[in-house]
Design a protein around this motif. Structure first.
Motif, PDB file in Angstrom:
ATOM      1  N   ILE A   6     -69.961  32.974  84.955  1.00 45.50           N
ATOM      2  CA  ILE A   6     -69.615  33.719  86.181  1.00 45.50           C
ATOM      3  C   ILE A   6     -69.619  32.758  87.383  1.00 45.50           C
ATOM      4  CG2 ILE A   6     -70.384  35.615  87.695  1.00 45.50           C
ATOM      5  CD1 ILE A   6     -71.490  36.968  85.134  1.00 45.50           C
ATOM      6  N   ILE A   7     -70.605  31.884  87.399  1.00 40.83           N
ATOM      7  CA  ILE A   7     -70.671  30.892  88.502  1.00 40.83           C
ATOM      8  C   ILE A   7     -69.404  30.024  88.475  1.00 40.83           C
ATOM      9  CG2 ILE A   7     -71.951  28.909  89.452  1.00 40.83           C
ATOM     10  CD1 ILE A   7     -74.476  30.091  88.038  1.00 40.83           C
ATOM     11  N   GLU A   8     -69.026  29.590  87.272  1.00 41.55           N
ATOM     12  CA  GLU A   8     -67.854  28.718  87.116  1.00 41.55           C
ATOM     13  C   GLU A   8     -66.581  29.425  87.594  1.00 41.55           C
ATOM     14  OE1 GLU A   8     -67.359  27.522  83.033  1.00 41.55           O
ATOM     15  OE2 GLU A   8     -65.465  26.529  83.457  1.00 41.55           O
ATOM     16  N   LYS A   9     -66.470  30.705  87.244  1.00 40.24           N
ATOM     17  CA  LYS A   9     -65.277  31.475  87.624  1.00 40.24           C
ATOM     18  C   LYS A   9     -65.162  31.551  89.156  1.00 40.24           C
ATOM     19  CE  LYS A   9     -63.115  35.907  86.476  1.00 40.24           C
ATOM     20  NZ  LYS A   9     -63.337  37.216  85.843  1.00 40.24           N
ATOM     21  N   LYS A  10     -66.266  31.852  89.804  1.00 35.87           N
ATOM     22  CA  LYS A  10     -66.226  31.945  91.280  1.00 35.87           C
ATOM     23  C   LYS A  10     -66.010  30.554  91.891  1.00 35.87           C
ATOM     24  CE  LYS A  10     -65.937  34.769  93.642  1.00 35.87           C
ATOM     25  NZ  LYS A  10     -64.688  35.088  94.392  1.00 35.87           N
ATOM     26  N   ARG A  11     -66.682  29.552  91.312  1.00 39.58           N
ATOM     27  CA  ARG A  11     -66.489  28.176  91.814  1.00 39.58           C
ATOM     28  C   ARG A  11     -65.015  27.786  91.783  1.00 39.58           C
ATOM     29  NH1 ARG A  11     -67.855  23.771  87.640  1.00 39.58           N
ATOM     30  NH2 ARG A  11     -65.728  24.425  87.121  1.00 39.58           N
ATOM     31  N   ASN A  12     -64.280  28.276  90.785  1.00 41.03           N
ATOM     32  CA  ASN A  12     -62.860  27.948  90.656  1.00 41.03           C
ATOM     33  C   ASN A  12     -61.970  28.884  91.481  1.00 41.03           C
ATOM     34  OD1 ASN A  12     -63.640  25.907  89.006  1.00 41.03           O
ATOM     35  ND2 ASN A  12     -63.129  26.932  87.098  1.00 41.03           N
ATOM     36  N   GLY A  13     -62.625  29.755  92.257  1.00 41.04           N
ATOM     37  CA  GLY A  13     -61.864  30.594  93.208  1.00 41.04           C
ATOM     38  C   GLY A  13     -61.274  31.849  92.606  1.00 41.04           C
ATOM     39  N   ARG A  14     -61.749  32.270  91.414  1.00 39.67           N
ATOM     40  CA  ARG A  14     -61.178  33.474  90.794  1.00 39.67           C
ATOM     41  C   ARG A  14     -62.046  34.687  91.101  1.00 39.67           C
ATOM     42  NH1 ARG A  14     -61.320  31.377  85.237  1.00 39.67           N
ATOM     43  NH2 ARG A  14     -60.821  33.494  84.543  1.00 39.67           N
ATOM     44  N   PRO A  15     -61.417  35.853  91.289  1.00 44.47           N
ATOM     45  CA  PRO A  15     -62.215  37.052  91.586  1.00 44.47           C
ATOM     46  C   PRO A  15     -63.045  37.501  90.391  1.00 44.47           C
ATOM     47  CG  PRO A  15     -59.868  37.562  91.541  1.00 44.47           C
ATOM     48  CD  PRO A  15     -59.973  36.096  91.332  1.00 44.47           C
ATOM     49  N   LEU A  16     -64.266  37.965  90.676  1.00 42.77           N
ATOM     50  CA  LEU A  16     -65.160  38.438  89.622  1.00 42.77           C
ATOM     51  C   LEU A  16     -64.917  39.925  89.384  1.00 42.77           C
ATOM     52  CD1 LEU A  16     -68.504  36.735  90.778  1.00 42.77           C
ATOM     53  CD2 LEU A  16     -66.791  35.839  89.174  1.00 42.77           C
ATOM     54  N   SER A  17     -65.162  40.351  88.164  1.00 41.29           N
ATOM     55  CA  SER A  17     -65.008  41.782  87.864  1.00 41.29           C
ATOM     56  C   SER A  17     -66.287  42.517  88.291  1.00 41.29           C
ATOM     57  CB  SER A  17     -64.767  41.992  86.368  1.00 41.29           C
ATOM     58  OG  SER A  17     -65.978  41.746  85.672  1.00 41.29           O
ATOM     59  N   GLN A  18     -66.147  43.837  88.358  1.00 42.04           N
ATOM     60  CA  GLN A  18     -67.293  44.682  88.718  1.00 42.04           C
ATOM     61  C   GLN A  18     -68.455  44.460  87.724  1.00 42.04           C
ATOM     62  OE1 GLN A  18     -65.819  48.587  89.306  1.00 42.04           O
ATOM     63  NE2 GLN A  18     -67.817  49.437  89.750  1.00 42.04           N
ATOM     64  N   ASP A  19     -68.100  44.356  86.428  1.00 43.31           N
ATOM     65  CA  ASP A  19     -69.135  44.170  85.391  1.00 43.31           C
ATOM     66  C   ASP A  19     -69.840  42.825  85.546  1.00 43.31           C
ATOM     67  OD1 ASP A  19     -68.550  46.573  84.357  1.00 43.31           O
ATOM     68  OD2 ASP A  19     -67.374  45.824  82.651  1.00 43.31           O
ATOM     69  N   LEU A  41     -74.383  30.649  92.602  1.00 44.51           N
ATOM     70  CA  LEU A  41     -73.357  31.682  92.820  1.00 44.51           C
ATOM     71  C   LEU A  41     -73.185  31.957  94.325  1.00 44.51           C
ATOM     72  CD1 LEU A  41     -71.300  33.646  91.588  1.00 44.51           C
ATOM     73  CD2 LEU A  41     -73.068  35.398  91.660  1.00 44.51           C
ATOM     74  N   ALA A  42     -74.328  32.012  95.041  1.00 41.62           N
ATOM     75  CA  ALA A  42     -74.235  32.268  96.495  1.00 41.62           C
ATOM     76  C   ALA A  42     -73.419  31.155  97.170  1.00 41.62           C
ATOM     77  CB  ALA A  42     -75.636  32.370  97.092  1.00 41.62           C
ATOM     78  N   MET A  43     -73.635  29.908  96.734  1.00 40.03           N
ATOM     79  CA  MET A  43     -72.882  28.792  97.344  1.00 40.03           C
ATOM     80  C   MET A  43     -71.389  28.885  96.977  1.00 40.03           C
ATOM     81  SD  MET A  43     -73.265  26.408  99.470  1.00 40.03           S
ATOM     82  CE  MET A  43     -74.866  25.647  99.659  1.00 40.03           C
ATOM     83  N   ALA A  44     -71.112  29.287  95.734  1.00 41.30           N
ATOM     84  CA  ALA A  44     -69.704  29.449  95.327  1.00 41.30           C
ATOM     85  C   ALA A  44     -69.049  30.553  96.165  1.00 41.30           C
ATOM     86  CB  ALA A  44     -69.622  29.769  93.841  1.00 41.30           C
ATOM     87  N   ILE A  45     -69.793  31.643  96.427  1.00 41.58           N
ATOM     88  CA  ILE A  45     -69.248  32.735  97.261  1.00 41.58           C
ATOM     89  C   ILE A  45     -69.046  32.224  98.687  1.00 41.58           C
ATOM     90  CG2 ILE A  45     -69.759  35.013  98.271  1.00 41.58           C
ATOM     91  CD1 ILE A  45     -71.276  35.680  95.639  1.00 41.58           C
ATOM     92  N   TYR A  46     -70.011  31.437  99.166  1.00 43.22           N
ATOM     93  CA  TYR A  46     -69.906  30.874 100.520  1.00 43.22           C
ATOM     94  C   TYR A  46     -68.572  30.119 100.672  1.00 43.22           C
ATOM     95  CZ  TYR A  46     -70.888  27.914 104.550  1.00 43.22           C
ATOM     96  OH  TYR A  46     -70.798  27.276 105.750  1.00 43.22           O
ATOM     97  N   PHE A  47     -68.220  29.288  99.656  1.00 44.03           N
ATOM     98  CA  PHE A  47     -67.002  28.476  99.778  1.00 44.03           C
ATOM     99  C   PHE A  47     -65.727  29.237  99.404  1.00 44.03           C
ATOM    100  CE2 PHE A  47     -69.941  24.812  99.787  1.00 44.03           C
ATOM    101  CZ  PHE A  47     -69.478  24.210 100.951  1.00 44.03           C
ATOM    102  N   LYS A  48     -65.794  30.124  98.429  1.00 43.85           N
ATOM    103  CA  LYS A  48     -64.561  30.752  97.920  1.00 43.85           C
ATOM    104  C   LYS A  48     -64.337  32.169  98.422  1.00 43.85           C
ATOM    105  CE  LYS A  48     -63.489  27.138  95.516  1.00 43.85           C
ATOM    106  NZ  LYS A  48     -62.298  26.317  95.795  1.00 43.85           N
ATOM    107  N   GLY A  49     -65.362  32.772  99.021  1.00 45.83           N
ATOM    108  CA  GLY A  49     -65.208  34.126  99.560  1.00 45.83           C
ATOM    109  C   GLY A  49     -65.123  35.181  98.469  1.00 45.83           C
ATOM    110  N   MET A  50     -64.841  36.408  98.875  1.00 44.21           N
ATOM    111  CA  MET A  50     -64.703  37.513  97.924  1.00 44.21           C
ATOM    112  C   MET A  50     -63.619  38.453  98.408  1.00 44.21           C
ATOM    113  SD  MET A  50     -68.505  38.751  96.768  1.00 44.21           S
ATOM    114  CE  MET A  50     -68.917  38.474  95.040  1.00 44.21           C
ATOM    115  N   THR A  51     -62.958  39.121  97.486  1.00 42.24           N
ATOM    116  CA  THR A  51     -61.968  40.152  97.848  1.00 42.24           C
ATOM    117  C   THR A  51     -62.737  41.422  98.227  1.00 42.24           C
ATOM    118  OG1 THR A  51     -61.913  40.967  95.600  1.00 42.24           O
ATOM    119  CG2 THR A  51     -60.312  39.238  96.163  1.00 42.24           C
ATOM    120  N   PHE A  52     -62.019  42.412  98.806  1.00 39.18           N
ATOM    121  CA  PHE A  52     -62.673  43.695  99.144  1.00 39.18           C
ATOM    122  C   PHE A  52     -63.263  44.372  97.903  1.00 39.18           C
ATOM    123  CE2 PHE A  52     -60.068  44.082 103.267  1.00 39.18           C
ATOM    124  CZ  PHE A  52     -61.136  43.639 104.030  1.00 39.18           C
ATOM    125  N   PRO A  53     -62.517  44.443  96.773  1.00 37.65           N
ATOM    126  CA  PRO A  53     -63.152  45.063  95.592  1.00 37.65           C
ATOM    127  C   PRO A  53     -64.409  44.319  95.144  1.00 37.65           C
ATOM    128  CG  PRO A  53     -60.776  44.908  95.279  1.00 37.65           C
ATOM    129  CD  PRO A  53     -61.084  44.180  96.544  1.00 37.65           C
TER     130      PRO A  53
END
Ligand code: URA
Length: 434
Positions: A6-19, A41-53
């Motif tokens: 999950i960390i890797e997915k966010k680090r690469n800028g991809r949106p995470l699923s609800q699950d 994960l918090a640092m990956a979110i800091y750099f890559k952001g999150m969508t509204f969902p």
């Protein structure tokens, strides 16, 4: 599912699923995912952001880490207000009783001051006897009796936020819009209101330094709230100069009492009435902004709002005699009125420096465990656009130790600038986001 995927997915800028978000946050709250993976994960979110969902799913998972307050036994519409915090921001103390006079319940869970911004709980505790730590059943009982209650966050609500916020604080991941939004909105939604009005402050004395950042934060929070079925409105307000003329704790309570009696400073009145009008509209207690403003103004003029404040304080164990006689509230031994070096027009009042000076005087905290001096603070602060004469006080420092006056006085030297020409006061409410 593995945390590192999950960390890797966010680090690469991809949106995470609800699950994936639920797996991570629930795992972290239960102690199954360690701090080092949550920090990554918090640092990956800091750099890559999150969508509204994504940010909505994050808020939802954080809420599910604890209990949610059920206010269904209160039949009135329940509308709360949240401010992102600023210097001299005492609006909650006036707004909660004012709106509660209009057949709306105002369940308010607030925080303490940390850093340069003050906290509602510290201000309320300068009223001797006032209890901020009511149990949920006591909170509901006060709400039923008088329509408003102001307490601290109960430990059962959103435990994931407490853990995550402490981690963000030491991993340089606090200033992330998705993380701030989920943190604030999870607590506000768990509190059980039907609707929420946000005061997102921007400027020198606020968390968000620019109007653009504040706009993004406000839009994100409004979107989260709407997706979770809440009525939402946000206003953006200028926090480059302090709100009102007093900053501290007891000194701010005194300014609130004056405002509830109809003698408040213009800027404080404007923000309070604007927020109040939106609360009335969301709570269907008015059909237009003009009607709402009229109703609120009448509640002040008639004395109903001040009476409601006294009633709430009394139900919280606070001694109402101090509200009737505010000069008895904690007051400092030493004062210093800073004289204006020349005549001119006030062109700048630096809210951040005023906030820092208040910490030196003892009115704020350097660390979460510091004790507050309720009597310390600053009063009589001049406002942008006012004319001052040479020697006239620009502000008055209050402290219980003389050396603190000297130290704060030195810091404050550059907080107020004067010009030869008149400066128009800045627009206070800069944006409305629905
Ligand atoms: N206030 C909160 O409650 N959370 C944040 O992340 C920032 C400010």
């Amino acid at each position: 599912m593995l945390a590192q995927w999950i960390i890797e997915k966010k680090r690469n800028g991809r949106p995470l699923s609800q699950d994936e978000i639920a797996f991570f946050i629930q795992g972290y709250a239960r102690g199954e995912i360690p701090d080092y993976q949550m920090s990554a994960l918090a640092m990956a979110i800091y750099f890559k952001g999150m969508t509204f969902p994504e940010v909505t799913a994050l808020t939802d998972s954080m809420i599910r880490s604890g209990k949610v307050l059920t206010l269904s036994s209160i039949k009135k519409q329940k509308v709360d207000k949240h401010s992102t915090g600023g210097i001299g921001d005492k609006v909650s103390l006036i707004l909660a009783p004012l709106v509660a006079c209009c057949e709306i319940a105002v369940p308010m869970m607030s925080g303490r001051g940390l850093g340069i911004t003050g906290g509602t709980l510290d201000k309320m505790e300068s009223i001797p006897g006032y209890r901020v730590n009511l149990k949920p059943y006591e909170f509901i009982s006060v709400l039923k009796k008088c329509g408003c209650s102001m307490i601290g966050q109960t430990p059962e609500l959103v435990p994931a936020d407490r853990k995550l916020y402490a981690l963000r604080d030491v991993t340089a991941t606090v200033p992330s819009i998705p993380l701030i939004s989920a943190s604030i909105m999870s607590k506000k939604i768990a509190e059980g209101s039907d609707s929420l009005v946000l005061d997102v402050k921007w400027g020198k004395g606020a968390f968000m330094k620019t109007r653009l950042e504040a706009k993004t934060l406000a839009r994100t929070m409004v979107e989260i709230g709407k997706r979770m079925g809440k009525g939402m409105v946000a206003i953006l307000t200028d926090m480059n100069q302090p709100l009102g003329r007093s900053v501290g704790n007891a000194v701010e309570v005194i300014e609130c009492i004056e405002t509830l009696k109809g003698n408040g400073p213009d800027d404080l009145v404007e923000i309070t009435l604007t927020l109040g009008a939106h609360m009335l509209l969301l709570g269907q207690a008015a059909r237009s902004k003009e009607q709402a403003l009229n109703i609120l103004q009448n509640k002040i003029t008639s004395g109903a709002a001040f009476n409601k404040f006294r009633e709430m304080v009394n139900l919280h164990g606070g001694k109402v005699e101090y509200l009737n006689n505010p000069s008895q509230l904690p007051h400092a031994k030493h004062h210093f009125a800073c004289p204006s070096p020349r005549s001119g027009y006030v062109s700048m009042v630096d809210a951040e420096l005023i906030g820092r000076a208040c910490i030196i005087l003892g009115a704020g905290r350097k660390t979460i465990d510091d004790k507050i001096d309720h009597a310390a603070g600053i009063t009589g602060i001049v406002k942008i656009g006012e004319k001052v004469n040479k020697g006239q006080p620009l502000l008055i420092l209050h402290a219980n130790e003389r050396k603190k006056l000297t130290e704060a006085g030195t810091l404050i030297g550059n907080a107020i600038k004067l010009g030869r020409e008149h400066v128009r006061p800045p627009k206070l409410v800069t944006d409305l986001i629905k």
